[in-house]
Write a protein that holds these residues in place. Sequence first.
Motif, PDB file in Angstrom:
ATOM      1  N   ASP A   1      -6.448  -8.619  -3.658  1.00 26.46           N
ATOM      2  CA  ASP A   1      -5.636  -7.490  -3.276  1.00 26.46           C
ATOM      3  C   ASP A   1      -4.467  -7.786  -2.820  1.00 26.46           C
ATOM      4  OD1 ASP A   1      -7.892  -6.204  -4.190  1.00 26.46           O
ATOM      5  OD2 ASP A   1      -8.937  -5.943  -2.178  1.00 26.46           O
ATOM      6  N   TRP A   2      -4.344  -8.662  -1.875  1.00 26.61           N
ATOM      7  CA  TRP A   2      -3.137  -8.800  -1.347  1.00 26.61           C
ATOM      8  C   TRP A   2      -1.950  -9.397  -2.459  1.00 26.61           C
ATOM      9  CZ3 TRP A   2      -1.314  -7.020   2.762  1.00 26.61           C
ATOM     10  CH2 TRP A   2      -2.407  -6.614   3.881  1.00 26.61           C
TER      11      TRP A   2
ATOM     12  N   THR B   1      -0.953  -6.520  -4.652  1.00 31.87           N
ATOM     13  CA  THR B   1      -0.092  -5.546  -3.727  1.00 31.87           C
ATOM     14  C   THR B   1       1.320  -6.110  -3.784  1.00 31.87           C
ATOM     15  OG1 THR B   1      -1.768  -4.773  -2.343  1.00 31.87           O
ATOM     16  CG2 THR B   1       0.220  -4.478  -1.581  1.00 31.87           C
TER      17      THR B   1
ATOM     18  N   THR C   1       4.766  -4.467  -5.419  1.00 31.68           N
ATOM     19  CA  THR C   1       5.944  -4.189  -4.588  1.00 31.68           C
ATOM     20  C   THR C   1       7.295  -4.833  -5.181  1.00 31.68           C
ATOM     21  OG1 THR C   1       5.440  -5.691  -3.036  1.00 31.68           O
ATOM     22  CG2 THR C   1       4.811  -3.592  -2.545  1.00 31.68           C
TER      23      THR C   1
ATOM     24  N   ILE D   1       6.906  -0.944  -0.205  1.00 30.32           N
ATOM     25  CA  ILE D   1       5.564  -1.334   0.420  1.00 30.32           C
ATOM     26  C   ILE D   1       5.033  -0.120   1.125  1.00 30.32           C
ATOM     27  CG2 ILE D   1       4.538  -2.625   2.475  1.00 30.32           C
ATOM     28  CD1 ILE D   1       6.977  -4.479   1.811  1.00 30.32           C
TER      29      ILE D   1
ATOM     30  N   SER E   1       3.825   2.269  -1.976  1.00 34.32           N
ATOM     31  CA  SER E   1       2.670   1.545  -2.632  1.00 34.32           C
ATOM     32  C   SER E   1       1.533   1.698  -1.923  1.00 34.32           C
ATOM     33  CB  SER E   1       3.095   0.101  -3.114  1.00 34.32           C
ATOM     34  OG  SER E   1       4.295   0.000  -3.893  1.00 34.32           O
ATOM     35  N   GLY E   2       1.584   1.130  -0.653  1.00 33.47           N
ATOM     36  CA  GLY E   2       0.271   1.192   0.238  1.00 33.47           C
ATOM     37  C   GLY E   2      -0.559   2.660   0.396  1.00 33.47           C
TER      38      GLY E   2
ATOM     39  N   ALA F   1      -3.864   3.577  -1.093  1.00 32.73           N
ATOM     40  CA  ALA F   1      -4.927   3.858  -0.257  1.00 32.73           C
ATOM     41  C   ALA F   1      -5.682   5.142  -0.813  1.00 32.73           C
ATOM     42  CB  ALA F   1      -4.573   4.311   1.280  1.00 32.73           C
TER      43      ALA F   1
END
Length: 159
Positions: A12-13, A16, A20, A50, A53-54, A58
């Motif tokens: 996931d990290w 992500t 970005t 960031i 996107s976050g 979510a």
Amino acid sequence: MNKSSQILDPIDWGTTYGLTRVFLAMSRDGLLPPVFARVNSRSHTPIRVIVVSGLLMAAVAGLTPIGEVAELVNIGTLAAFFLVCIGVVSLRATHPDLPRPFKTPWSPVVPLLGAISCLYLMLNLPLVTWLRFGLWLALGLVIYFMYSRRHSALAAVES
């Protein structure tokens, strides 16, 4: 923490972070609004990208069953890899003199096998995933033709 979340967290990290960076590069090229090209003066990171996107991830994670999200992510990633594989073969034929710092081994066999593999996996996804993928693709094309095409830095250089 269960075993599956321990396995998925690094993935996931990475996803992500990759997302970005793609947004940042696209905005620098003019394909997305320039507000997303700005980086924080202290941390040199794209804070706006960031955060946006976050929040988007979510919302999707909170409102959509994970299986449906996984299928849509799978078809999107496989489609991107399919296009890259076809692009490698195409560029070899249409632009043989282009400088290439990396050479694909056993080209065109490896890229064609990659494209066939991606297509096979895509064809095994449910019809509803294809319909959702079509909607996302259509949305992307609308954004491209309504905004990105006119603002592209590459288009400005070519004209």
